[in-house]
Design a protein around this motif. Structure first.
Motif, PDB file in Angstrom:
ATOM      1  N   UNK A  18      16.122 -59.257  33.166  1.00 40.09           N
ATOM      2  CA  UNK A  18      15.380 -60.506  32.948  1.00 40.09           C
ATOM      3  C   UNK A  18      13.866 -60.295  32.943  1.00 40.09           C
ATOM      4  N   UNK A  19      13.436 -59.109  32.491  1.00 42.02           N
ATOM      5  CA  UNK A  19      12.002 -58.833  32.361  1.00 42.02           C
ATOM      6  C   UNK A  19      11.514 -59.131  30.951  1.00 42.02           C
ATOM      7  N   UNK A  20      12.474 -59.329  30.044  1.00 40.98           N
ATOM      8  CA  UNK A  20      12.129 -59.503  28.640  1.00 40.98           C
ATOM      9  C   UNK A  20      12.841 -60.735  28.091  1.00 40.98           C
ATOM     10  N   UNK A  21      12.052 -61.708  27.637  1.00 44.55           N
ATOM     11  CA  UNK A  21      12.595 -62.924  27.043  1.00 44.55           C
ATOM     12  C   UNK A  21      12.111 -63.005  25.605  1.00 44.55           C
ATOM     13  N   UNK A  22      13.021 -62.969  24.667  1.00 45.43           N
ATOM     14  CA  UNK A  22      12.646 -63.003  23.257  1.00 45.43           C
ATOM     15  C   UNK A  22      12.967 -64.373  22.670  1.00 45.43           C
ATOM     16  N   UNK A  23      12.197 -65.366  23.060  1.00 45.79           N
ATOM     17  CA  UNK A  23      12.397 -66.717  22.560  1.00 45.79           C
ATOM     18  C   UNK A  23      11.097 -67.203  21.929  1.00 45.79           C
ATOM     19  N   UNK A  24      11.159 -68.381  21.343  1.00 44.87           N
ATOM     20  CA  UNK A  24       9.979 -68.931  20.669  1.00 44.87           C
ATOM     21  C   UNK A  24       9.278 -69.987  21.519  1.00 44.87           C
ATOM     22  N   UNK A  25       9.637 -70.086  22.790  1.00 45.74           N
ATOM     23  CA  UNK A  25       9.108 -71.174  23.618  1.00 45.74           C
ATOM     24  C   UNK A  25       7.625 -71.037  23.954  1.00 45.74           C
ATOM     25  N   UNK A  26       7.086 -69.810  23.933  1.00 45.83           N
ATOM     26  CA  UNK A  26       5.654 -69.618  24.186  1.00 45.83           C
ATOM     27  C   UNK A  26       5.068 -68.674  23.147  1.00 45.83           C
ATOM     28  N   UNK A  27       3.763 -68.741  23.001  1.00 42.53           N
ATOM     29  CA  UNK A  27       3.081 -67.844  22.075  1.00 42.53           C
ATOM     30  C   UNK A  27       3.279 -66.383  22.496  1.00 42.53           C
ATOM     31  N   UNK A  28       3.197 -66.126  23.790  1.00 45.02           N
ATOM     32  CA  UNK A  28       3.384 -64.770  24.299  1.00 45.02           C
ATOM     33  C   UNK A  28       4.756 -64.229  23.884  1.00 45.02           C
ATOM     34  N   UNK A  29       5.801 -65.029  24.057  1.00 41.98           N
ATOM     35  CA  UNK A  29       7.150 -64.581  23.699  1.00 41.98           C
ATOM     36  C   UNK A  29       7.301 -64.361  22.198  1.00 41.98           C
ATOM     37  N   UNK A  30       6.647 -65.199  21.383  1.00 43.79           N
ATOM     38  CA  UNK A  30       6.700 -64.998  19.927  1.00 43.79           C
ATOM     39  C   UNK A  30       6.041 -63.682  19.538  1.00 43.79           C
ATOM     40  N   UNK A  31       4.902 -63.385  20.145  1.00 45.27           N
ATOM     41  CA  UNK A  31       4.190 -62.141  19.840  1.00 45.27           C
ATOM     42  C   UNK A  31       5.009 -60.934  20.289  1.00 45.27           C
ATOM     43  N   UNK A  32       5.555 -60.991  21.495  1.00 47.60           N
ATOM     44  CA  UNK A  32       6.370 -59.880  22.000  1.00 47.60           C
ATOM     45  C   UNK A  32       7.570 -59.663  21.093  1.00 47.60           C
ATOM     46  N   UNK A  33       8.243 -60.734  20.727  1.00 52.01           N
ATOM     47  CA  UNK A  33       9.419 -60.635  19.873  1.00 52.01           C
ATOM     48  C   UNK A  33       9.080 -60.001  18.524  1.00 52.01           C
ATOM     49  N   UNK A  34       7.928 -60.328  17.976  1.00 48.62           N
ATOM     50  CA  UNK A  34       7.530 -59.815  16.662  1.00 48.62           C
ATOM     51  C   UNK A  34       7.005 -58.389  16.718  1.00 48.62           C
ATOM     52  N   UNK A  35       6.325 -58.015  17.785  1.00 48.49           N
ATOM     53  CA  UNK A  35       5.721 -56.680  17.882  1.00 48.49           C
ATOM     54  C   UNK A  35       6.673 -55.647  18.482  1.00 48.49           C
ATOM     55  N   UNK A  36       7.770 -56.096  19.073  1.00 43.00           N
ATOM     56  CA  UNK A  36       8.717 -55.187  19.716  1.00 43.00           C
ATOM     57  C   UNK A  36       9.467 -54.384  18.665  1.00 43.00           C
ATOM     58  N   UNK A  37       9.379 -53.078  18.754  1.00 40.03           N
ATOM     59  CA  UNK A  37      10.104 -52.232  17.812  1.00 40.03           C
ATOM     60  C   UNK A  37       9.414 -50.904  17.591  1.00 40.03           C
ATOM     61  N   UNK A  38      10.055 -50.075  16.796  1.00 42.86           N
ATOM     62  CA  UNK A  38       9.514 -48.754  16.499  1.00 42.86           C
ATOM     63  C   UNK A  38       8.592 -48.769  15.285  1.00 42.86           C
ATOM     64  N   UNK A  39       8.581 -49.885  14.556  1.00 45.02           N
ATOM     65  CA  UNK A  39       7.714 -50.016  13.383  1.00 45.02           C
ATOM     66  C   UNK A  39       6.309 -50.435  13.799  1.00 45.02           C
ATOM     67  N   UNK A  40       5.314 -49.922  13.098  1.00 44.04           N
ATOM     68  CA  UNK A  40       3.913 -50.271  13.361  1.00 44.04           C
ATOM     69  C   UNK A  40       3.533 -51.470  12.502  1.00 44.04           C
ATOM     70  N   UNK A  41       2.735 -52.385  13.063  1.00 41.95           N
ATOM     71  CA  UNK A  41       2.309 -53.588  12.342  1.00 41.95           C
ATOM     72  C   UNK A  41       0.839 -53.859  12.601  1.00 41.95           C
TER      73      UNK A  41
END
Length: 109
Positions: A18-41
């Motif tokens: 429960x250290x990682x929440x990938x939801x759209x409820x906050x801006x922080x979670x949206x950014x984490x969800x989008x930037x999480x991965x092995x691809x560079x953006x």
């Protein structure tokens, strides 16, 4: 085991803890969800991903601020940054990866 499998396992572990929440409820979670991965953006890439994935408009400035808030102590993630010269301009690329994978990724580079 390949890096993608290791990545998926590490992310699953963070979700279980429960250290990682990938939801759209906050801006922080949206950014984490989008930037999480092995691809560079780039920030522009992340802005477009957030807009298409969550139908929200978060500015590049706000995304940058949320990326600065990512700490291994609160999310288990590490922000990685890479800089490349594109058309004689420096372009910054970002990604978020589980902190447990950082030594593995550095060895693979």
């Amino acid at each position: 085991m390949n890096t993608q499998q290791e990545f998926d396992q590490a992310v699953a572990g963070l979700k279980t803890q429960k250290r990682l929440t990938l939801s759209a409820d906050t801006q922080f979670n949206r950014v984490v969800s989008s930037a999480l991965g092995l691809e560079w953006s780039t920030l522009r890439d992340l802005e477009q991903q957030i807009q298409s994935k969550f139908d929200c408009f978060d500015t590049q400035t706000a995304i940058s601020a949320r990326l600065r808030e990512v700490k291994p102590s609160n999310t288990g993630l590490v922000k990685q940054r890479m800089c490349k010269s594109v058309n004689s301009k420096l372009v910054h690329y970002y990604r978020l990866v589980p902190a447990s994978m950082v030594p593995t990724l550095e060895e693979a580079a």
